[in-house]
Motif scaffolding. Structure first.
Motif, short mmCIF file in Angstrom:
data_model
loop_
_atom_site.label_atom_id
_atom_site.label_comp_id
_atom_site.label_asym_id
_atom_site.label_seq_id
_atom_site.Cartn_x
_atom_site.Cartn_y
_atom_site.Cartn_z
N ASN A 286 0.87 -1.19 0.00
CA ASN A 286 0.00 0.00 0.00
C ASN A 286 0.90 1.23 0.00
O ASN A 286 2.13 1.10 -0.10
N SER B 273 -12.79 4.47 7.17
CA SER B 273 -13.65 5.23 6.24
C SER B 273 -15.07 5.31 6.79
O SER B 273 -15.57 4.32 7.34
N TYR C 200 -17.86 2.32 7.09
CA TYR C 200 -17.27 1.02 7.40
C TYR C 200 -17.82 0.52 8.73
O TYR C 200 -17.99 1.33 9.62
N GLU D 27 -16.91 4.97 0.72
CA GLU D 27 -16.27 5.44 -0.52
C GLU D 27 -14.76 5.38 -0.38
O GLU D 27 -14.22 5.48 0.72
N LYS D 28 -14.11 5.23 -1.52
CA LYS D 28 -12.64 5.23 -1.55
C LYS D 28 -12.14 6.48 -2.28
O LYS D 28 -12.92 7.22 -2.85
N GLY E 42 -5.60 0.63 4.40
CA GLY E 42 -6.20 0.80 3.07
C GLY E 42 -5.84 2.16 2.49
O GLY E 42 -6.62 3.11 2.59
N THR E 43 -4.66 2.26 1.91
CA THR E 43 -4.25 3.51 1.25
C THR E 43 -3.61 3.17 -0.09
O THR E 43 -3.11 2.07 -0.29
N THR F 142 -7.48 7.23 0.34
CA THR F 142 -8.05 6.05 1.01
C THR F 142 -8.37 4.98 -0.03
O THR F 142 -8.75 5.29 -1.16
N ASP F 143 -8.20 3.72 0.39
CA ASP F 143 -8.41 2.63 -0.57
C ASP F 143 -9.01 1.40 0.13
O ASP F 143 -8.87 0.27 -0.35
N GLY F 144 -9.63 1.63 1.29
CA GLY F 144 -10.21 0.49 2.01
C GLY F 144 -11.01 0.98 3.20
O GLY F 144 -11.11 2.21 3.42
N VAL G 258 -8.07 2.41 7.25
CA VAL G 258 -7.21 3.27 6.43
C VAL G 258 -5.82 3.46 7.03
O VAL G 258 -4.81 3.22 6.38
#
Ligand code: AMP
Ligand code: GLY
Length: 424
Positions: free
Chosen positions: A34, A341, A344, A349-350, A369-370, A379-381, A384
């Motif tokens: 990540n 996020s 969650y 949203e990401k 999640g980045t 953010t990617d999950g 985070v």
């Protein structure tokens, strides 16, 4: 030596951070990693379950050690894949083979293992669809609440704690007859409810000896005061104050030693971590579950407390001389707060830009999640960022983690401000 780490969460950022400090590590690669792991080594865009892709990469980059973060590649047999391949078989993999990974992959298997080796755990019985009637009758003989567990991996959702007999009966029927959790609930473990307070201990083993890693407690519920939906984990504390010397001695004698000896006795090769989920019922430890990897976010609190060279310990695992390796633990307390996020563990949203990293003081920041996008970290999950602090005690470490959790911003950020509330 060149090392490949598999996975992409906060656990893997903590591993990457620790591995990259070793004198024995020349180049560290993380697949897929990540935005945080990218600061400890080089991310490579290969999934942790893409065995052929991993093979090509390992051979091209002279990888001499593979460390597996999550359970999925282990349960799918990555270690066996290496051993069966002429070109890969001498490259050590940290993580058990498929058979050992069944301790996490099948609850029925792990309960049988515990029973066989007299390891304290909740009483249980297992049922398949053709034994549904028998299962329903069994429920009538049990006291409430009743715990139902899908045998296989069910993304952390396969455990149901039923407060009434009616509820237990309809859930057992849904799991067995209607495949509520798909193949994972083809077999269901019906278990006695354990009361007490949960904690985890972690073991690193070469299959012969072991090192007992620091204990930790994680906070799974989304809401303050341990309320609301289950998550992957909202924070962690290590060590756990009630896991004092007397308690840990019981854990070691009744659980850790019989587990490592039991694996050997059953001819289950095992080189890697064992994560033992425990219930402390009035000072007596019971195993809730085994996992065949480290926990997340427990790793973010446990690894910063290990003073020894992790790569050296891994080589001890690979060469079966772990007993000769020194192992030193930092006495301080580590506290981790997870920033997640908005929404969650439901929908979220990401792609939200994350800022404020450079304002953090006195904490370690592990990315979960980045990802990087257009030169920004987004953010990617669901989970985070993990904010970890080492301090003299829980309140002082938490105060710093909390202050820094405030400073990192992204749209929709949420975190629990009460991590450790039950330990003070
Ligand atoms: P597991 O997936 O086995 O870790 O179960 C998920 C969670 O359910 C555990 O972390 C416990 O909080 C709870 N749990 C599982 N088994 C039991 C049990 N026999 N008694 C009480 N709680 C349990
Ligand atoms: N934090 C719990 C787990 O990693 O399974």
């Amino acid at each position: 030596m060149n090392i490949l780490l598999l996975g992409s969460g906060g656990r893997e950022h903590a591993f990457a951070w620790k591995i990259s400090q070793s004198k024995q590590c020349s180049q560290l690669f993380i697949a897929p990693g990540n935005a945080g792991t990218a600061s400890c080594g080089q991310n490579v865009a290969i999934k942790a379950t893409d065995f052929e892709g991993i093979k090509t990469f390992v051979l091209q980059n002279e990888i001499k050690l593979v460390v597996v973060g999550p359970e999925e590649p282990l349960v799918k047999g990555i270690h066996d894949f290496f051993l069966a391949d002429e070109q890969l078989k001498l490259i050590p993999v940290i993580g058990p083979q498929k058979l050992g990974a069944t301790l996490e992959g099948s609850k029925d298997f792990s309960k049988q293992f515990m029973k066989r080796h007299n390891i304290p755990t909740a009483a249980y019985a297992s049922f398949t669809a053709d034994k549904l009637e028998e299962g329903l009758r069994y429920l009538e003989t049990q006291s409430l609440p009743i715990v139902l567990k899908a045998d296989g991996l069910a993304a952390g959702k396969g455990v149901l704690i039923c407060e009434s007999l009616e509820d237990a009966k309809s859930e057992l029927t849904a799991m067995l007859a209607d495949a509520k959790f798909g193949d994972a609930s083809k077999t269901v473990v019906v278990e006695q409810f354990l009361k007490g307070i949960e904690l985890s201990v972690f073991v690193l083993t070469d299959g012969i000896s072991y090192k007992l890693l620091p204990s930790a407690k994680d906070y799974k519920r989304i809401g303050e005061g341990d309320t609301g939906l289950n998550t992957g984990g909202m924070g962690s504390i290590s060590p756990v104050p009630f896991a004092n010397e007397a308690f840990i001695k019981k854990v070691e004698e009744r659980i850790v030693i019989p587990t490592v000896a039991g694996l050997k006795k059953d001819n289950i090769p095992y080189k890697g971590f064992i994560f033992i989920g425990l219930m402390n019922d009035g000072g007596e430890p019971y195993v809730i579950e085994y996992n065949v990897r480290m926990g997340d976010p427990e790793t973010e609190s446990v690894l910063p407390r290990i003073k020894s060279d992790l790569v050296d310990l891994f080589l001890g695992v690979a060469n079966e001389n772990l007993a000769e390796k020194s192992f030193e633990v930092d006495e301080r307390t580590a506290t981790t707060i997870m920033l997640v996020s908005g929404g969650y563990p439901g929908d979220y949203e990401k792609g939200k830009e994350i800022s404020g990293f450079d304002t953090v003081e006195g904490s370690m920041v592990f990315h979960a999640g980045t990802t990087q996008k257009d030169g920004k970290i987004v953010t990617d999950g669901g989970r985070v960022i993990a904010v970890t602090t080492l301090g003299a005690d829980i309140p002082s470490a938490l105060a710093v983690s909390n202050a820094n959790a405030k400073k990192i911003s992204f749209d929709g950020k949420y975190y629990r401000t009460d991590i450790g509330f039950d330990l003070k």
